[in-house]
Design a protein around this motif. Sequence first.
Motif, mmCIF file in Angstrom:
data_model
loop_
_atom_site.group_PDB
_atom_site.id
_atom_site.type_symbol
_atom_site.label_atom_id
_atom_site.label_comp_id
_atom_site.label_asym_id
_atom_site.label_seq_id
_atom_site.Cartn_x
_atom_site.Cartn_y
_atom_site.Cartn_z
ATOM 1 N N THR A 47 -0.148 -0.442 2.685
ATOM 2 C CA THR A 47 0.922 -1.139 3.399
ATOM 3 C C THR A 47 0.906 -0.767 4.880
ATOM 4 O OG1 THR A 47 2.349 -1.275 1.444
ATOM 5 C CG2 THR A 47 3.415 -1.447 3.591
ATOM 6 N N ARG B 207 9.156 -9.940 1.241
ATOM 7 C CA ARG B 207 8.634 -8.643 0.796
ATOM 8 C C ARG B 207 9.815 -7.744 0.470
ATOM 9 N NH1 ARG B 207 4.145 -5.794 4.184
ATOM 10 N NH2 ARG B 207 3.806 -4.879 2.155
ATOM 11 N N GLY C 41 5.973 -11.668 -3.107
ATOM 12 C CA GLY C 41 5.349 -10.387 -2.814
ATOM 13 C C GLY C 41 5.895 -9.218 -3.574
ATOM 14 N N MET D 230 4.200 -4.926 -5.281
ATOM 15 C CA MET D 230 3.974 -3.991 -4.194
ATOM 16 C C MET D 230 3.504 -2.650 -4.713
ATOM 17 S SD MET D 230 6.936 -4.501 -1.435
ATOM 18 C CE MET D 230 6.222 -3.112 -0.612
#
Length: 341
Positions: free
Chosen positions: A112, A282, A199, A202
């Motif tokens: 990330t 996200r 998204g 993760m």
Amino acid sequence: SSGWRRSTKMDDKSKSWRASAESREGKAKNIIEDVFRRADKNDDGSLSLEEFQTFFADGVLSSKELEELFQQIDTHKTNNLDTSELCEYFSKYWGPFEHIFATLDDLGSSITNAMTVTAQQYNGQPFMEQFATRFLLKETVNHMIHLQQPLESAIDSLEQQASEGKKPEESDMSPPQGGVQQPRWQKRLLKTISSEPHGERMSSSLTGEVGRLAELIDKLESKVKLELVEEEEVPQGKDNAIIIVSRSVEATEESDKDFRQTLRTYTEGTTKQPGNLHVTVRSYGGTHCFTVYEVWQDKESLSSHYGSKISKAFRRASVDQLTGPEDTQSITLPASWWPVD
């Protein structure tokens, strides 16, 4: 005196070891919590039997066996599973996987960070440095795929052994409620080439990280035209530009579930707005933080959206669900960088 110092050192080592073990366990549980979120399709904070059977069906356990496992995990006897029950069950079998899952959690954070830095710096890099960035991303993907291949081979072997070891009457291969049973190889292929909505996959698995990196590489090489050019000439007064907007917010803990529904309604409505090219969300594991990314065809489309019913409804609904005002940022890019089909 020397004995006291040795005792103190041993105590310090013991504390350090316990702290390290607790850290690994916490990171491993993050993975299970992410699994729970993906299995919880209606986002109600619990897993029903149907959701459990749909998500955990592996082509080996029958529907009846999955139901028995569900009842075994349901120690609270509520006919629903929560994250603590799921973590408690799988933590009994951590073994060497505790270290792997903890490493995957760290890997997700590192990727990330790398993707964030790349997104911020890539466009400003000299042309040859851009090549190096793409190369390093591809090599990261290649190494992760090499790690993934023996794991998939092991899964194939173990599932085949489990299937062969069952009697025909024990192998209820009827599809679980809510979906059609897919072959094991097909499910793995779909996991590799697909991503969860908004998204949400993760930093949770090797496959997920490979997908994220592959998507970024594809965008760097294809979506945005980055060929070396001297200049782009446009007609005077017609400097077409797209607008990319990021909106970062943090929901209160008690409003997390309600805000997710508010956010879902907003994104679904925004994608239908005139001039909207893309919307994605996200969420950040272990937090109640979200970032909404919107791409707009021009400033007029964005301004019109701010005055739309869907935008006003989102602001009204979320005002009591957030810890504070949203952090909004935007950037203007040449429209030719985002080809419209």
